[in-house]
Scaffold this motif. Sequence first.
Motif, short mmCIF file in Angstrom:
data_model
loop_
_atom_site.label_atom_id
_atom_site.label_comp_id
_atom_site.label_asym_id
_atom_site.label_seq_id
_atom_site.Cartn_x
_atom_site.Cartn_y
_atom_site.Cartn_z
N GLU A 106 -23.94 14.65 -34.58
CA GLU A 106 -25.23 15.31 -34.79
C GLU A 106 -25.09 16.39 -35.87
O GLU A 106 -24.04 17.04 -35.96
N ARG A 108 -27.40 19.50 -38.35
CA ARG A 108 -28.61 20.27 -38.62
C ARG A 108 -28.82 20.30 -40.12
O ARG A 108 -27.86 20.29 -40.90
N GLN A 144 -31.10 17.14 -36.87
CA GLN A 144 -32.05 18.10 -36.33
C GLN A 144 -32.54 19.02 -37.44
O GLN A 144 -31.83 19.31 -38.40
N ASP A 166 -39.60 18.04 -30.96
CA ASP A 166 -39.10 18.29 -29.61
C ASP A 166 -40.07 19.24 -28.94
O ASP A 166 -40.16 20.42 -29.29
N HIS A 178 -39.08 22.54 -33.51
CA HIS A 178 -37.82 21.81 -33.52
C HIS A 178 -38.11 20.31 -33.68
O HIS A 178 -38.96 19.75 -32.97
N SER A 180 -36.23 16.25 -34.59
CA SER A 180 -35.02 15.46 -34.70
C SER A 180 -35.35 14.07 -35.20
O SER A 180 -36.47 13.56 -34.99
#
Length: 212
Positions: A106, A108, A144, A166, A178, A180
């Motif tokens: 994952e 960011r 993300q 999210d 947020h 993703s």
Amino acid sequence: MTSAYWPLADLRIRSGPLELRPPVPAEYEVLADAAAREPHAHPRIPFLEHTADTPLRRGRRTLQWLWSDQGTWRPDQWSLTLAVFDQGQLVGVQNVRAAEFARTREVRTGVWVFQDRRGQGIGAHSRRALLHLIFDGLGARRAQYRAAASNQASLALARSLGYAEDLAPLTADDTVRHFSLTADCWRTRTDPVSTHVTGLAPALFMFGIGHE
């Protein structure tokens, strides 16, 4: 700029008129000058997040951010800032960062397009190029992204690229949204411009994957 010690220097992402690559030290000053000229604070950009600020401080923090990117790099915790060039002109940066990437897969992401180049599609185009690196080059499972709730351009960018919001984030801060994007969702989309990544294979070990 080939370096036996720092193979990331050869990383290139090309997509239409855009090229993304690590900035060289001479370009740090250009980025610092652009940050100093920003008229407003950007809460999701570390070197532009302070509301009570001065141009000199913004420029100085920009340099510190760029130095820190390389100086604190570890395979288990890294931050890659790529300068974005439009037909050879420096117009902004894209950033991707991760902790324990080999385990989590994952990342960011963040984006900053210079004030005088916003509204021209550069943010979306360069983000698609970055996502190509993230999913197809590094094999990430999820990307993300956080955007200020008041920044309609950033919110629109995320949604246009297929990010899902999210609705139950881990923090209670209602000033931030947020998002993703999963690898599966990314691969269902058609990129209108072909993207080519070079120089990645020798640097994979720096992301905690591959072998030196």
